[in-house]
Design an enzyme around this catalytic site. Structure first.
Site, PDB file in Angstrom:
ATOM      1  N   LYS A   1     -13.219 -39.260  34.373  1.00 56.94           N
ATOM      2  CA  LYS A   1     -12.936 -37.935  34.951  1.00 56.94           C
ATOM      3  C   LYS A   1     -11.500 -37.844  35.472  1.00 56.94           C
ATOM      4  CE  LYS A   1     -16.304 -38.103  38.055  1.00 56.94           C
ATOM      5  NZ  LYS A   1     -16.889 -39.437  37.802  1.00 56.94           N
TER       6      LYS A   1
ATOM      7  N   ARG B   1     -21.551 -33.293  43.766  1.00 57.34           N
ATOM      8  CA  ARG B   1     -22.294 -34.522  43.471  1.00 57.34           C
ATOM      9  C   ARG B   1     -23.738 -34.439  43.938  1.00 57.34           C
ATOM     10  NH1 ARG B   1     -17.546 -38.216  43.482  1.00 57.34           N
ATOM     11  NH2 ARG B   1     -18.148 -40.320  42.933  1.00 57.34           N
TER      12      ARG B   1
ATOM     13  N   ARG C   1     -10.913 -51.627  36.129  1.00 60.12           N
ATOM     14  CA  ARG C   1     -10.093 -50.794  37.013  1.00 60.12           C
ATOM     15  C   ARG C   1      -9.882 -51.490  38.362  1.00 60.12           C
ATOM     16  NH1 ARG C   1     -12.154 -44.749  38.289  1.00 60.12           N
ATOM     17  NH2 ARG C   1     -13.337 -45.676  39.975  1.00 60.12           N
TER      18      ARG C   1
ATOM     19  N   ARG D   1      -9.106 -50.388  44.814  1.00 58.36           N
ATOM     20  CA  ARG D   1     -10.252 -49.724  45.441  1.00 58.36           C
ATOM     21  C   ARG D   1     -11.337 -50.739  45.754  1.00 58.36           C
ATOM     22  NH1 ARG D   1     -11.962 -44.161  42.546  1.00 58.36           N
ATOM     23  NH2 ARG D   1     -13.883 -44.780  43.588  1.00 58.36           N
TER      24      ARG D   1
ATOM     25  N   ARG E   1     -23.333 -47.461  43.361  1.00 57.37           N
ATOM     26  CA  ARG E   1     -22.732 -46.153  43.055  1.00 57.37           C
ATOM     27  C   ARG E   1     -23.451 -45.494  41.873  1.00 57.37           C
ATOM     28  NH1 ARG E   1     -16.894 -47.977  42.180  1.00 57.37           N
ATOM     29  NH2 ARG E   1     -16.380 -45.814  41.768  1.00 57.37           N
TER      30      ARG E   1
HETATM   31  P1  AMP Z   1     -14.774 -41.159  43.428  1.00 58.03           P
HETATM   32  O1  AMP Z   1     -13.312 -41.375  43.661  1.00 58.03           O
HETATM   33  O2  AMP Z   1     -15.092 -39.792  42.909  1.00 58.03           O
HETATM   34  O3  AMP Z   1     -15.403 -42.255  42.609  1.00 58.03           O
HETATM   35  O4  AMP Z   1     -15.468 -41.234  44.880  1.00 58.03           O
HETATM   36  C1  AMP Z   1     -15.430 -42.413  45.653  1.00 58.03           C
HETATM   37  C2  AMP Z   1     -16.458 -42.323  46.778  1.00 58.03           C
HETATM   38  O5  AMP Z   1     -16.134 -41.206  47.620  1.00 58.03           O
HETATM   39  C3  AMP Z   1     -17.892 -42.100  46.340  1.00 58.03           C
HETATM   40  O6  AMP Z   1     -18.552 -43.324  46.009  1.00 58.03           O
HETATM   41  C4  AMP Z   1     -18.486 -41.447  47.586  1.00 58.03           C
HETATM   42  O7  AMP Z   1     -18.718 -42.413  48.615  1.00 58.03           O
HETATM   43  C5  AMP Z   1     -17.334 -40.567  48.070  1.00 58.03           C
HETATM   44  N1  AMP Z   1     -17.374 -39.205  47.465  1.00 58.03           N
HETATM   45  C6  AMP Z   1     -16.462 -38.662  46.604  1.00 58.03           C
HETATM   46  N2  AMP Z   1     -16.816 -37.415  46.267  1.00 58.03           N
HETATM   47  C7  AMP Z   1     -17.991 -37.164  46.898  1.00 58.03           C
HETATM   48  C8  AMP Z   1     -18.868 -36.048  46.934  1.00 58.03           C
HETATM   49  N3  AMP Z   1     -18.631 -34.933  46.220  1.00 58.03           N
HETATM   50  N4  AMP Z   1     -19.984 -36.150  47.714  1.00 58.03           N
HETATM   51  C9  AMP Z   1     -20.240 -37.245  48.441  1.00 58.03           C
HETATM   52  N5  AMP Z   1     -19.467 -38.344  48.440  1.00 58.03           N
HETATM   53  C10 AMP Z   1     -18.335 -38.311  47.680  1.00 58.03           C
END
Ligand code: AMP
Length: 192
Positions: free
Chosen positions: A14, A89, A128, A134, A146
């Site tokens: 994404k 999400r 990654r 991260r 996750r």
């Molecule tokens: P990402 O960078 O999209 O993989 O997000 C990393 C982490 O941020 C996720 O594992 C969640 O803990 C949190 N997070 C990101 N976006 C959301 C969302 N829309 N709702 C809830 N938690 C989120």
């Protein structure tokens, strides 16, 4: 205004595709993961709370991310469109997004979902993790958590958009540029 939800499990691509899409279309990229990581970097209270959950691979509360998206929509009144990446999400986030966009007299044009097999996702995330810095990319237990969160809370969001006939799935395992071209064809098909 063109508002696209780019959807898929962690590691689906994404972020990579969003970068290419903002160059191509001039839309604004709204990644809740990036917004949360910038709160962590700034050392805000919100960031400190979110970090604990993010480091455990758990979703942060809906009201936190909905609040961040609400602020971004208000801060960008002249946007040509938004690419939502990693949001919504959960189904409550999806209904909140509809309401927020309606407040700005606009709506979601479509969801584009990147479909990638589980073992490919795990391999990509571990890879990654070698360079992303991260903490949530570095171990398989956390990655599994996750993916669990995705399967239980996030997958139903696809059904939400399917019910509105706004869902398009794309096979997300080929070359980055081929996948990008497919996404562009879908977006171009939405019309203006
Ligand atoms: P990402 O960078 O999209 O993989 O997000 C990393 C982490 O941020 C996720 O594992 C969640 O803990 C949190 N997070 C990101 N976006 C959301 C969302 N829309 N709702 C809830 N938690 C989120």
């Amino acid at each position: 205004m063109q508002n696209i939800v780019l959807f898929g499990p962690p590691g689906a691509g994404k972020g990579t595709q969003s970068q290419k899409l903002i160059e191509q279309y001039g839309y604004i990229h709204l990644s809740t993961g990036d917004l949360l990581r910038s709160q962590i970097a700034l050392g805000t209270q919100l960031g400190q709370k979110a970090k604990e959950l993010m480091d455990a691979g758990i979703l942060v509360p809906d009201e936190v991310v909905i609040g961040m998206i609400a602020s971004e929509l208000t801060a960008n009144p002249g946007a040509k469109g938004f690419i939502f990446d990693g949001f919504p999400r959960t189904v409550p986030q999806a209904t909140a997004l509809d309401a927020l966009l309606a407040d700005h007299s606009t709506s979601v044009k479509g969801m584009i979902a990147l479909e990638v097999a589980h073992d490919v996702l795990v391999a990509r995330l571990l890879n990654r993790g070698l360079t992303s810095g991260r903490p949530d990319d570095v171990n398989e237990v956390l990655i599994a958590k996750r993916v669990d969160e995705y399967n239980s809370k996030t997958k139903p969001v696809a059904d939400y958009y399917k019910a509105q006939h706004k869902y398009t799935g794309i096979f997300g395992e080929g070359e980055v540029d081929d996948i990008f071209q497919q996404i562009c064809r879908v977006i171009d098909g939405f019309g203006r």
